[in-house]
Design an enzyme around this catalytic site. Sequence first.
Site, PDB file in Angstrom:
ATOM      1  N   LYS A 191       0.028   7.764  -5.539  1.00 52.59           N
ATOM      2  CA  LYS A 191      -0.849   7.389  -4.411  1.00 52.59           C
ATOM      3  C   LYS A 191      -0.030   6.965  -3.191  1.00 52.59           C
ATOM      4  O   LYS A 191      -0.492   7.101  -2.050  1.00 52.59           O
ATOM      5  CB  LYS A 191      -1.868   6.330  -4.834  1.00 52.59           C
ATOM      6  CG  LYS A 191      -1.330   4.924  -5.088  1.00 52.59           C
ATOM      7  CD  LYS A 191      -1.200   4.074  -3.849  1.00 52.59           C
ATOM      8  CE  LYS A 191      -0.299   2.889  -4.144  1.00 52.59           C
ATOM      9  NZ  LYS A 191       0.058   2.115  -2.991  1.00 52.59           N
TER      10      LYS A 191
ATOM     11  N   ARG B 123       1.667  -0.327   3.316  1.00 49.53           N
ATOM     12  CA  ARG B 123       2.912  -0.210   4.087  1.00 49.53           C
ATOM     13  C   ARG B 123       3.321   1.247   4.253  1.00 49.53           C
ATOM     14  O   ARG B 123       3.819   1.670   5.303  1.00 49.53           O
ATOM     15  CB  ARG B 123       4.031  -1.007   3.392  1.00 49.53           C
ATOM     16  CG  ARG B 123       3.765  -2.479   3.343  1.00 49.53           C
ATOM     17  CD  ARG B 123       4.706  -3.210   2.421  1.00 49.53           C
ATOM     18  NE  ARG B 123       4.606  -2.753   1.035  1.00 49.53           N
ATOM     19  CZ  ARG B 123       5.244  -3.313   0.010  1.00 49.53           C
ATOM     20  NH1 ARG B 123       6.034  -4.338   0.234  1.00 49.53           N
ATOM     21  NH2 ARG B 123       5.099  -2.843  -1.201  1.00 49.53           N
TER      22      ARG B 123
HETATM   23  N1  LIG Z   1       3.374  -5.302  -1.913  1.00 47.12           N
HETATM   24  C1  LIG Z   1       2.247  -4.832  -2.393  1.00 47.12           C
HETATM   25  O1  LIG Z   1       1.180  -4.970  -1.782  1.00 47.12           O
HETATM   26  C2  LIG Z   1       2.262  -4.156  -3.705  1.00 47.12           C
HETATM   27  C3  LIG Z   1       3.412  -3.663  -4.250  1.00 47.12           C
HETATM   28  N2  LIG Z   1       3.365  -3.024  -5.453  1.00 47.12           N
HETATM   29  C4  LIG Z   1       4.576  -2.497  -6.056  1.00 47.12           C
HETATM   30  O2  LIG Z   1       5.351  -3.562  -6.574  1.00 47.12           O
HETATM   31  C5  LIG Z   1       6.744  -3.238  -6.515  1.00 47.12           C
HETATM   32  C6  LIG Z   1       7.476  -4.364  -5.831  1.00 47.12           C
HETATM   33  O3  LIG Z   1       6.977  -4.504  -4.543  1.00 47.12           O
HETATM   34  P1  LIG Z   1       7.150  -5.825  -3.668  1.00 47.12           P
HETATM   35  O4  LIG Z   1       7.081  -7.037  -4.493  1.00 47.12           O
HETATM   36  O5  LIG Z   1       6.164  -5.662  -2.581  1.00 47.12           O
HETATM   37  O6  LIG Z   1       8.664  -5.713  -3.161  1.00 47.12           O
HETATM   38  P2  LIG Z   1       9.142  -5.656  -1.641  1.00 47.12           P
HETATM   39  O7  LIG Z   1       8.720  -4.384  -1.042  1.00 47.12           O
HETATM   40  O8  LIG Z   1       8.728  -6.912  -0.983  1.00 47.12           O
HETATM   41  O9  LIG Z   1      10.721  -5.578  -1.790  1.00 47.12           O
HETATM   42  C7  LIG Z   1      11.549  -6.659  -1.614  1.00 47.12           C
HETATM   43  C8  LIG Z   1      12.074  -7.092  -2.935  1.00 47.12           C
HETATM   44  O10 LIG Z   1      13.060  -6.179  -3.418  1.00 47.12           O
HETATM   45  C9  LIG Z   1      14.122  -6.921  -3.940  1.00 47.12           C
HETATM   46  N3  LIG Z   1      15.378  -6.192  -3.974  1.00 47.12           N
HETATM   47  C10 LIG Z   1      16.141  -5.776  -2.952  1.00 47.12           C
HETATM   48  N4  LIG Z   1      17.269  -5.197  -3.407  1.00 47.12           N
HETATM   49  C11 LIG Z   1      17.201  -5.257  -4.748  1.00 47.12           C
HETATM   50  C12 LIG Z   1      18.062  -4.829  -5.789  1.00 47.12           C
HETATM   51  N5  LIG Z   1      19.206  -4.207  -5.536  1.00 47.12           N
HETATM   52  N6  LIG Z   1      17.675  -5.056  -7.072  1.00 47.12           N
HETATM   53  C13 LIG Z   1      16.524  -5.662  -7.329  1.00 47.12           C
HETATM   54  N7  LIG Z   1      15.662  -6.095  -6.392  1.00 47.12           N
HETATM   55  C14 LIG Z   1      16.011  -5.887  -5.117  1.00 47.12           C
HETATM   56  C15 LIG Z   1      14.221  -8.073  -2.991  1.00 47.12           C
HETATM   57  O11 LIG Z   1      14.941  -9.113  -3.595  1.00 47.12           O
HETATM   58  C16 LIG Z   1      12.773  -8.434  -2.799  1.00 47.12           C
HETATM   59  O12 LIG Z   1      12.334  -9.293  -3.805  1.00 47.12           O
HETATM   60  C17 LIG Z   1       6.828  -1.912  -5.786  1.00 47.12           C
HETATM   61  O13 LIG Z   1       6.968  -0.895  -6.720  1.00 47.12           O
HETATM   62  C18 LIG Z   1       5.491  -1.780  -5.088  1.00 47.12           C
HETATM   63  O14 LIG Z   1       5.079  -0.448  -4.923  1.00 47.12           O
HETATM   64  C19 LIG Z   1       2.207  -2.883  -6.141  1.00 47.12           C
HETATM   65  C20 LIG Z   1       1.048  -3.370  -5.648  1.00 47.12           C
HETATM   66  C21 LIG Z   1       0.968  -4.042  -4.381  1.00 47.12           C
HETATM   67  O1  LIG Z   2       0.254  -0.540  -3.823  1.00 46.34           O
HETATM   68  C1  LIG Z   2      -0.219  -1.140  -2.898  1.00 46.34           C
HETATM   69  C2  LIG Z   2      -1.606  -1.582  -2.862  1.00 46.34           C
HETATM   70  O2  LIG Z   2      -2.262  -1.316  -4.048  1.00 46.34           O
HETATM   71  C3  LIG Z   2       0.606  -1.427  -1.711  1.00 46.34           C
HETATM   72  O3  LIG Z   2       0.981  -0.251  -1.155  1.00 46.34           O
HETATM   73  P1  LIG Z   2       2.138  -0.221  -0.078  1.00 46.34           P
HETATM   74  O4  LIG Z   2       3.427  -0.372  -0.809  1.00 46.34           O
HETATM   75  O5  LIG Z   2       2.004   1.079   0.595  1.00 46.34           O
HETATM   76  O6  LIG Z   2       1.859  -1.377   0.836  1.00 46.34           O
END
Ligand SMILES: NC(=O)C1=CN([C@@H]2O[C@H](COP(=O)(O)OP(=O)(O)OC[C@H]3O[C@@H](n4cnc5c(N)ncnc54)[C@H](O)[C@@H]3O)[C@@H](O)[C@H]2O)C=CC1
Ligand SMILES: O=C(CO)COP(=O)(O)O
Length: 641
Positions: free
Chosen positions: A495, A559
């Site tokens: 997605k 994003r």
């Molecule tokens: N942000 C959202 O709204 C959502 C995100 N996700 C998924 O969750 C996962 C994590 O996303 P976010 O928490 O938003 O992360 P983020 O997009 O905020 O990424 C930053 C994070 O990555 C970490 N990072 C950077 N370099 C790194 C390395 N070498 N090794 C390990 N970690 C490292 C940083 O420490 C920080 O915690 C992704 O796969 C994303 O698609 C799923 C649902 C919602």
């Molecule tokens: O997975 C997400 C919402 O369900 C967040 O998507 P983005 O990483 O594109 O912000």
Amino acid sequence: TCLQSGAEPNLADLNVYGILTAIEGSDAFQDLMNNTKIQPWFARMKNLVEPHRIDTSIMTILECIGCTLIVYGIPFSMFVFTIAHHPFRIIIAMTSAFFWLISMLLSSLLRFMVVPLRNQLAFAVLCAVLFQEIFRYLFYRVIKKAEFSLQKVQLQELTAKGMTFDRFAVAYAAGYGFGFISGTFSIVNVLSDTTGPGTIGIFGHSQDFFIATAFLTLTIILLNTFWSIIFFTSLDKGGIHRHLGPALVVITHMLFSCLTLLNRTTKPTYSIPIVNAFYNTSKMSSAAQRKKIAIVGSGNWGSTIAIHIADKIADLKDEYEQKILMWCKEETLDDGSKLTEVINEQHENIKYLPHERIPDNVIALPDLCESVKDADILIFVIPHQFVKKTCEELKNKVKPSAFALTLIKGFYIDEETNNILLVSQVIKNTLNIPCLSMMGANIAREVAEKVFCEATVGSRDDKHSETVRQLIDGPFFRIRVYPDVEIIEILGGLKNVIAMCAGFADGLNAGFNTRAAVLRLGFREMVNFCRLVEKESTAEIYLESCGIADLIASSLGGRNYNGAKKLAETNKSLKEIEKEDLNGQSLQGPGTAKEVYRFLQGRNLLDQFPMFRDAYLICEQKIKPHCLLENLTNHPEFQRK
Ligand SMILES: NC(=O)C1=CN([C@@H]2O[C@H](COP(=O)(O)OP(=O)(O)OC[C@H]3O[C@@H](n4cnc5c(N)ncnc54)[C@H](O)[C@@H]3O)[C@@H](O)[C@H]2O)C=CC1
Ligand SMILES: O=C(CO)COP(=O)(O)O
């Protein structure tokens, strides 16, 4: 006496001889020899018995060693296996022992001052128990204060030295220190008596006196350990437990100590402490079984889910350890401060989730292995490109009985086989633990603001599903569970690519009809792609939050959508846009688009999935976004009969 010359001594002779040898050398013995006719009989007995005498000093020393082993065998093993390697626990145990000594000092002082009751055993017992329990409570307060300061200023340092602040371990070490010193005080005199001159019943009491006392002392040590755990964990739990736990401890301690008053009734009293210990062990083991949660990741979604779970488990204190460890890849912020320190001090992830309060019980740790060491549930939530490396570091470092849950959207393509390699598979294969998945329309910021959402959990294990339900499901975050772990995860990754396509369309100001077509055709490609890889348990899965809903949410405000829109509007590269707008957060769509492209290319299927193909080529700036819209007219969907 009945011993005739030349005859063998009978039991009565031996009995009387045994008693007389015990007092041999005393005034009473001399008196007996001088003023009765027993002396010749005693001399004859001596001649007959002495050649057969076993060296009693060896016997009594053996008894002393045996009793010492009974008292200290188990506590010694407890020390070696659970305390000795943790400097922090040693300090706690020693300080707690010191508190016990002060309690005894004050209790003796009070007894001494209350002259009329000074010689009453019952009064002594009352003072001793009350002072010990008051000092147990004071110790808890001191530790609570220390915990706060430790977490505030020294957490990283402590962790680096293996000195994590584990409340259960603190309660355990405190109880151990209390019990060890209290047991030692009650046994040393007795043990010294076991070495001789004789070990047969004191004051006509049972011959089992020493051995029974040894077991009782062991019970004192163990009971004190249990009592502190019950006491401390109940106070931590709050509510009614704040009163019930300490009351239980004071009452059982008082009952146990009152056994002293029954000393003269001997036998049946031994069973009471054993029942007491058994009861306390069962209470304590339920506390020890509380599940521990670790969050691997502390970005935008990682910090959000930590807040959500901390709120959820606040009502589940019996089942879950309240402290949640959150691995935070350390970074230095612009002002020179460390991110983990900022999170632990300000209780806010000012970089990845500003303006949202993180509960105090979520502790950010920079040490990956330390964060997951004791965890029963590991929640993986880092950008997908870092999963392999992170799991490699964790190899053989997690509890074998743990299970994982991945919230990561994105996957790999195995370079050798060109097959999909899911994040859940990497976790499962590297760490050797089961892994569930949870995906859905969950834009992190909205979840942090408690805006209603739902998600789909992939699980084939009812027990694990129930745990995830406990941790996540609630009035503003509903979940539904399906066995399709893999499909749920693939949808989560795909997605992001189609949300970028929606962003390209919006950036080009496409008509609403076209934007709807992008979503429908993109969704069709997502379903077809899943079917290349896995057979779903039911087609309903695509209509769940992990399918259509996540695509809609992400295409409205994710994003990836925003980044793609900006690319179409400005012609900047996604790398530039990520740098400009995301402050370290990560776009998962471009990486996944590349993997999907490689997978389809290897199978000669690119023409069947033109949107996935074009999304990748746009990310790489090999074609312009308008090509994607132009190619819609020849989408294979329209060749379908
Ligand atoms: N942000 C959202 O709204 C959502 C995100 N996700 C998924 O969750 C996962 C994590 O996303 P976010 O928490 O938003 O992360 P983020 O997009 O905020 O990424 C930053 C994070 O990555 C970490 N990072 C950077 N370099 C790194 C390395 N070498 N090794 C390990 N970690 C490292 C940083 O420490 C920080 O915690 C992704 O796969 C994303 O698609 C799923 C649902 C919602
Ligand atoms: O997975 C997400 C919402 O369900 C967040 O998507 P983005 O990483 O594109 O912000």
